[in-house]
Write an enzyme that holds these catalytic residues in place. Structure first.
Site, PDB file in Angstrom:
ATOM      1  N   THR A 168      52.929  38.266  52.315  1.00  0.00           N
ATOM      2  CA  THR A 168      51.537  38.717  52.226  1.00  0.00           C
ATOM      3  C   THR A 168      50.624  37.688  51.560  1.00  0.00           C
ATOM      4  O   THR A 168      49.419  37.700  51.779  1.00  0.00           O
ATOM      5  CB  THR A 168      51.434  40.042  51.438  1.00  0.00           C
ATOM      6  N   THR A 206      58.277  38.832  51.317  1.00  0.00           N
ATOM      7  CA  THR A 206      58.934  39.887  50.543  1.00  0.00           C
ATOM      8  C   THR A 206      59.730  40.847  51.408  1.00  0.00           C
ATOM      9  O   THR A 206      60.808  41.321  51.005  1.00  0.00           O
ATOM     10  CB  THR A 206      57.865  40.694  49.766  1.00  0.00           C
ATOM     11  N   GLN A 251      31.265  33.608  46.825  1.00  0.00           N
ATOM     12  CA  GLN A 251      32.318  34.196  45.985  1.00  0.00           C
ATOM     13  C   GLN A 251      32.342  35.716  46.127  1.00  0.00           C
ATOM     14  O   GLN A 251      33.231  36.364  45.562  1.00  0.00           O
ATOM     15  CB  GLN A 251      32.093  33.797  44.523  1.00  0.00           C
ATOM     16  N   THR A 277      41.496  39.863  54.502  1.00  0.00           N
ATOM     17  CA  THR A 277      41.772  39.094  53.288  1.00  0.00           C
ATOM     18  C   THR A 277      42.700  39.916  52.400  1.00  0.00           C
ATOM     19  O   THR A 277      42.638  41.153  52.417  1.00  0.00           O
ATOM     20  CB  THR A 277      40.439  38.747  52.577  1.00  0.00           C
ATOM     21  N   ARG A 298      32.639  27.238  47.105  1.00  0.00           N
ATOM     22  CA  ARG A 298      32.483  28.689  46.919  1.00  0.00           C
ATOM     23  C   ARG A 298      31.284  28.901  45.996  1.00  0.00           C
ATOM     24  O   ARG A 298      31.366  28.732  44.788  1.00  0.00           O
ATOM     25  CB  ARG A 298      33.763  29.298  46.353  1.00  0.00           C
ATOM     26  N   ASP A 332      58.941  31.861  51.355  1.00  0.00           N
ATOM     27  CA  ASP A 332      57.897  32.601  50.649  1.00  0.00           C
ATOM     28  C   ASP A 332      56.594  32.007  51.184  1.00  0.00           C
ATOM     29  O   ASP A 332      56.439  30.778  51.207  1.00  0.00           O
ATOM     30  CB  ASP A 332      58.048  32.347  49.140  1.00  0.00           C
ATOM     31  N   SER A 333      55.659  32.826  51.604  1.00  0.00           N
ATOM     32  CA  SER A 333      54.476  32.282  52.292  1.00  0.00           C
ATOM     33  C   SER A 333      53.590  31.456  51.377  1.00  0.00           C
ATOM     34  O   SER A 333      52.674  30.781  51.852  1.00  0.00           O
ATOM     35  CB  SER A 333      53.680  33.390  52.972  1.00  0.00           C
TER      36      SER A 333
HETATM   37  N1  ASP Z   1      55.367  35.829  47.717  1.00  0.00           N
HETATM   38  C1  ASP Z   1      55.538  36.701  48.883  1.00  0.00           C
HETATM   39  C2  ASP Z   1      55.152  35.913  50.112  1.00  0.00           C
HETATM   40  O1  ASP Z   1      54.001  35.755  50.383  1.00  0.00           O
HETATM   41  C3  ASP Z   1      54.715  37.928  48.727  1.00  0.00           C
HETATM   42  C4  ASP Z   1      54.851  38.945  49.819  1.00  0.00           C
HETATM   43  O2  ASP Z   1      55.408  38.734  50.875  1.00  0.00           O
HETATM   44  O3  ASP Z   1      54.324  40.070  49.607  1.00  0.00           O
HETATM   45  O4  ASP Z   1      56.007  35.440  50.812  1.00  0.00           O
END
Ligand code: ASP
Length: 336
Positions: free
Chosen positions: A86, A11, A272, A157, A239, A54-55
């Protein structure tokens, strides 16, 4: 002192498109403007990975691309900042902590909840915080800066999809809290610098591995679980509930686990609970899993456990050797 910034996507550098956010911002120009007039102006080098992603699309090959990029600059950078999405940031930070365990410099992963061009974005604060953390040579290893805290990369996390305090470290104290001045925690820094014996002096690259994660739920049958484990993966993370308990009274459940272990699949039991230490002997419902040959995650996060299995498999470990390796503390990811 040069800090190497590696931009992998996320992002932080995204722009609007008709289908939602996609990579495309001028991160290099923005970074130069953010650093102008600060002590770090002219000290930061940027490398963009291609393609920016995008991750949520990240695979172990993307982890390895970051590892390779860090190693290429390891001789002339005093620290690294990895700009990352993220969503899977803590899988990547865990993976980096194993593959870069020998590195003696700070590697700080960060990103943002809002793109750098958005009003009120957390991008500048997070990048400046990460650069500050990467400038402290006592901060050895892979950490994650976000919001107000510097966390250990393999203990963190994602805790919120929207908060500027988007990450938690439920079982390990933060390395630092920001402020004037920053408050560093010496005990946390020492734990962060811990390194156990590594499987190989030069780790083999990360490759995609057949590791699955399955959540147990009240009422799950042995047949459903068996179907999920067919064909058998190399390892499965179950889990489970609480300290690592499962439905031991369910017909065929423990026999299935024993059969799966016997066939060579590593069965790992996690919890969990957001904050947990898995203790398979604490209840009969967990003891049966240990008796069947499963191993517990201790206080590892799911992300640290998953990345560790992929790491071990990428090093050529399988079955009982992988299970034994999994229970060792490699880079501070496992302390209880
Ligand atoms: N979908 C985005 C990613 O992980 C979310 C972010 O970066 O906050 O690339």
């Amino acid at each position: 002192m040069t800090i190497q910034v590696i931009y992998s996507g996320g992002t932080i550098g995204m722009v609007d498109s008709p289908h939602g956010l996609v990579p495309g911002a001028d991160l290099a120009g923005w970074l130069e403007r953010v650093l102008a007039g600060t002590a770090l102006a002219g000290q930061v080098r940027l490398h963009e990975l291609a393609p920016l992603i995008d991750s949520s699309n990240a695979t172990p090959a993307d982890w390895q691309a970051i590892v390779d990029c860090v190693r290429t600059s390891a001789d002339d950078a005093a620290g690294f900042v990895i700009l990352h999405g993220t969503d899977t940031m803590t899988y990547t930070s865990s993976a980096l902590s194993y593959a870069l365990a020998d590195l003696q410099v700070p590697v700080v992963v960060t990103g943002a909840q809002l793109p750098l061009g958005a009003l009120g974005s957390d991008a500048a604060g997070n990048v400046l915080g990460a650069l500050t953390a990467a400038s402290n040579p006592a901060n050895k290893g892979v950490s994650l800066f976000f919001g107000q805290h510097l966390l250990r990369g393999n203990r963190a996390t994602k805790a919120s999809s929207w908060s500027y305090e988007g990450f938690a470290s439920p079982s390990a104290a933060p390395l630092a809290r920001i402020g004037a001045p920053w408050h560093w925690d010496d005990a946390a820094l020492a734990a962060h610098a811990f390194r156990g014996p590594q499987p190989l002096a030069t780790p083999k690259p990360y490759t995609r591995q057949d590791v699955m994660v399955a959540s147990l739920v009240p009422g799950i049958t042995a047949e459903r679980l068996e179907a999920m484990l067919t064909p058998a993966p190399k390892a499965v993370i179950l889990r489970a509930f609480g300290v690592g308990n499962g439905p031991s009274a369910e017909p065929g459940f423990t026999e299935l686990i024993a059969r799966v272990v016997k066939s060579g699949t590593v069965v790992v039991v996690s919890s969990q609970c957001h904050q947990a230490t898995v203790l398979l002997g604490a209840y009969e419902t967990g003891d049966v899993l240990a008796q069947a040959g499963a191993v517990g995650t201790g206080d590892m996060t799911l992300e640290a456990a998953y990345a560790k299995l992929v790491y071990g498999l990428s090093q050529g470990l399988t079955g009982a050797r992988l299970a034994e390796f999994f229970t060792r503390n490699l880079a501070g990811e496992l302390e209880a």
